[in-house]
Motif scaffolding. Sequence first.
Motif, mmCIF file in Angstrom:
data_model
loop_
_atom_site.group_PDB
_atom_site.id
_atom_site.type_symbol
_atom_site.label_atom_id
_atom_site.label_comp_id
_atom_site.label_asym_id
_atom_site.label_seq_id
_atom_site.Cartn_x
_atom_site.Cartn_y
_atom_site.Cartn_z
ATOM 1 N N GLY A 165 9.348 37.266 4.261
ATOM 2 C CA GLY A 165 10.277 38.357 4.553
ATOM 3 C C GLY A 165 11.413 38.416 3.547
ATOM 4 O O GLY A 165 11.803 39.501 3.087
ATOM 5 N N GLY A 166 11.955 37.255 3.154
ATOM 6 C CA GLY A 166 13.030 37.222 2.180
ATOM 7 C C GLY A 166 12.593 37.722 0.814
ATOM 8 O O GLY A 166 13.346 38.435 0.131
ATOM 9 N N CYS A 167 11.373 37.364 0.404
ATOM 10 C CA CYS A 167 10.858 37.827 -0.887
ATOM 11 C C CYS A 167 10.622 39.338 -0.883
ATOM 12 O O CYS A 167 10.887 40.030 -1.882
ATOM 13 C CB CYS A 167 9.566 37.092 -1.236
ATOM 14 S SG CYS A 167 9.801 35.322 -1.523
ATOM 15 N N LEU A 168 10.101 39.852 0.234
ATOM 16 C CA LEU A 168 9.934 41.298 0.354
ATOM 17 C C LEU A 168 11.280 42.010 0.269
ATOM 18 O O LEU A 168 11.416 43.038 -0.402
ATOM 19 C CB LEU A 168 9.239 41.639 1.673
ATOM 20 C CG LEU A 168 7.734 41.353 1.753
ATOM 21 C CD1 LEU A 168 7.242 41.488 3.194
ATOM 22 C CD2 LEU A 168 6.969 42.313 0.844
ATOM 23 N N ALA A 169 12.276 41.451 0.949
ATOM 24 C CA ALA A 169 13.620 42.032 0.897
ATOM 25 C C ALA A 169 14.176 41.973 -0.519
ATOM 26 O O ALA A 169 14.793 42.931 -1.005
ATOM 27 C CB ALA A 169 14.543 41.302 1.868
ATOM 28 N N GLY A 170 13.953 40.828 -1.199
ATOM 29 C CA GLY A 170 14.431 40.699 -2.567
ATOM 30 C C GLY A 170 13.772 41.697 -3.495
ATOM 31 O O GLY A 170 14.426 42.255 -4.385
ATOM 32 N N ALA B 135 11.225 37.537 -10.090
ATOM 33 C CA ALA B 135 11.294 36.325 -9.273
ATOM 34 C C ALA B 135 10.832 36.590 -7.851
ATOM 35 O O ALA B 135 10.092 35.790 -7.262
ATOM 36 C CB ALA B 135 12.723 35.785 -9.270
ATOM 37 N N SER B 136 11.252 37.722 -7.291
ATOM 38 C CA SER B 136 10.836 38.074 -5.930
ATOM 39 C C SER B 136 9.335 38.285 -5.853
ATOM 40 O O SER B 136 8.684 37.849 -4.890
ATOM 41 C CB SER B 136 11.562 39.347 -5.470
ATOM 42 O OG SER B 136 12.950 39.179 -5.486
ATOM 43 N N GLY B 137 8.776 38.960 -6.861
ATOM 44 C CA GLY B 137 7.344 39.219 -6.870
ATOM 45 C C GLY B 137 6.525 37.945 -6.960
ATOM 46 O O GLY B 137 5.544 37.763 -6.226
ATOM 47 N N VAL B 138 6.920 37.041 -7.864
ATOM 48 C CA VAL B 138 6.205 35.770 -8.011
ATOM 49 C C VAL B 138 6.314 34.949 -6.724
ATOM 50 O O VAL B 138 5.329 34.376 -6.248
ATOM 51 C CB VAL B 138 6.757 34.979 -9.209
ATOM 52 C CG1 VAL B 138 6.149 33.576 -9.245
ATOM 53 C CG2 VAL B 138 6.467 35.710 -10.510
ATOM 54 N N SER B 139 7.517 34.887 -6.158
ATOM 55 C CA SER B 139 7.721 34.132 -4.920
ATOM 56 C C SER B 139 6.879 34.695 -3.786
ATOM 57 O O SER B 139 6.322 33.943 -2.980
ATOM 58 C CB SER B 139 9.203 34.161 -4.521
ATOM 59 O OG SER B 139 10.014 33.616 -5.535
ATOM 60 N N THR C 83 15.469 33.967 -6.466
ATOM 61 C CA THR C 83 15.538 35.103 -5.545
ATOM 62 C C THR C 83 16.650 34.913 -4.522
ATOM 63 O O THR C 83 17.467 35.819 -4.289
ATOM 64 C CB THR C 83 14.192 35.284 -4.813
ATOM 65 O OG1 THR C 83 13.161 35.518 -5.766
ATOM 66 C CG2 THR C 83 14.250 36.465 -3.846
ATOM 67 N N MET C 84 16.694 33.728 -3.905
ATOM 68 C CA MET C 84 17.735 33.469 -2.906
ATOM 69 C C MET C 84 19.123 33.466 -3.536
ATOM 70 O O MET C 84 20.093 33.954 -2.952
ATOM 71 C CB MET C 84 17.473 32.125 -2.220
ATOM 72 C CG MET C 84 16.239 32.102 -1.335
ATOM 73 S SD MET C 84 16.352 33.247 0.066
ATOM 74 C CE MET C 84 15.033 34.403 -0.375
#
Length: 439
Positions: free
Chosen positions: A361-366, A379-383, A60-61
């Motif tokens: 917050g980063g995962c929500l943004a992703g 990836a964002s959802g799992v994270s 994600t990052m």
Amino acid sequence: MDRKELRQVLRLPHIIALYLGSVIGSGILLIPGLTAELAGPASLIAWLAMSILVVPMAVTMGLLASRHPSSGGVSHFVRLAFGRHYGNLVGWLFLLSVPIGGPVLAVTGAQYVAVLLGWGSMETYILALLIFILPLVMNGFGLKLAGRVQMIVVALILGILLLAICTSVPHYDAAHFTPFLPHGGLSVFQAAALMFWCFIGWEAVTHLSAEFVDPKRNALRGVIWSAGIVAIIYFAVAFMNVATRSYGQEVGSATSLSAMVQLTLGPAGGWIVAAAALFICFAAHNAYSSAASRIALTLAREGAAPRWMGTLNGKYGTPVGGLGFIAAGGILALCVLGSGVVTLNELIALPNATFIATYVGGCLAGFKLLRDDRIGRLASGVSLVVTVALYPFLGWPAVYPLAVVAVAAFWRKRHTGWLARKKGTDFIAAPEDGEAPKL
């Protein structure tokens, strides 16, 4: 140097080295012993799970970095996805991690020296204060560690960890794995939450993504390779820590890596690890305090923090207001830690909580910014699920990020109301979204 030339500088091996240097740090000096003491041999279940689950977080990052390169890191991604206000809140979460995380780094490094010299608490905390203050002073004069030092740090960390793993193998004892679950199943989840400290740093390289060769391809490949290397090394260190029982009050869980190496190399091995620990903790604190002081500057210019936090040194152009804030908070944290009111294990949970909240917050943004990318959305959802699931197991430190958000919201409401009464406007001059403050 134009943008095209910058993108051609960092190839895949350089990217991997940068990610490894950002992720593998002080946590590996401290966390394996603490989690083994917390959950016993069953902590290995948490290490294995976290080593697998960190991959989607890294992906994600990496994808966000390749699409939205910026020195703002996660706060920039959140700002793009949800607006300036939420980006500022994430900035506050990161900023308030450093005055507590810095002392944790300093004490960790100091303890590795103290255990060899037989120092008491006073000598240990004097050294910790020096480790904490020196990077802040350096930043005040505009000094930064050179890029070559980062490569040295990576080589040093990997070398020491491989040394610890290899030298401890002859001391393996299967009896050390029983009882396997001495403190109940809940302790495994608590250990997993504490381990998050070891897996932060994927966002730290995002501001360099414009210098990647083929960033859309290499950013993703870089984080996958890095996540794999991190997972293998972390699990191997944790496994041998348990297999040699290099933890517990008799050995000293906070210096378990030193205990592992000394099993074979004796005091010389302890000094090797101690020197590495000092360098690692100093370098990590230097990097994070530099970043946090600039976030303080941005928040002050946004009107989301007191104006004095945006004070610049007239001669060097450095953000001394932010550095002063970090220094004051860190000295207070060192005093609290030295008084024995809280333990190192308890204190580390506070910045760990704000980092978990930052990654939420980063995962929500992703999830929003990568909605057109199937891998990125997955990836964002799992994270997001992983970080949210870990949050309740932080215990009482989970309140800390909520308090940060409440204070930031109160300041924003108070400040904008004051400006509205005085100037007839709700905002002051601030950088546009994605624009870095000018130093």
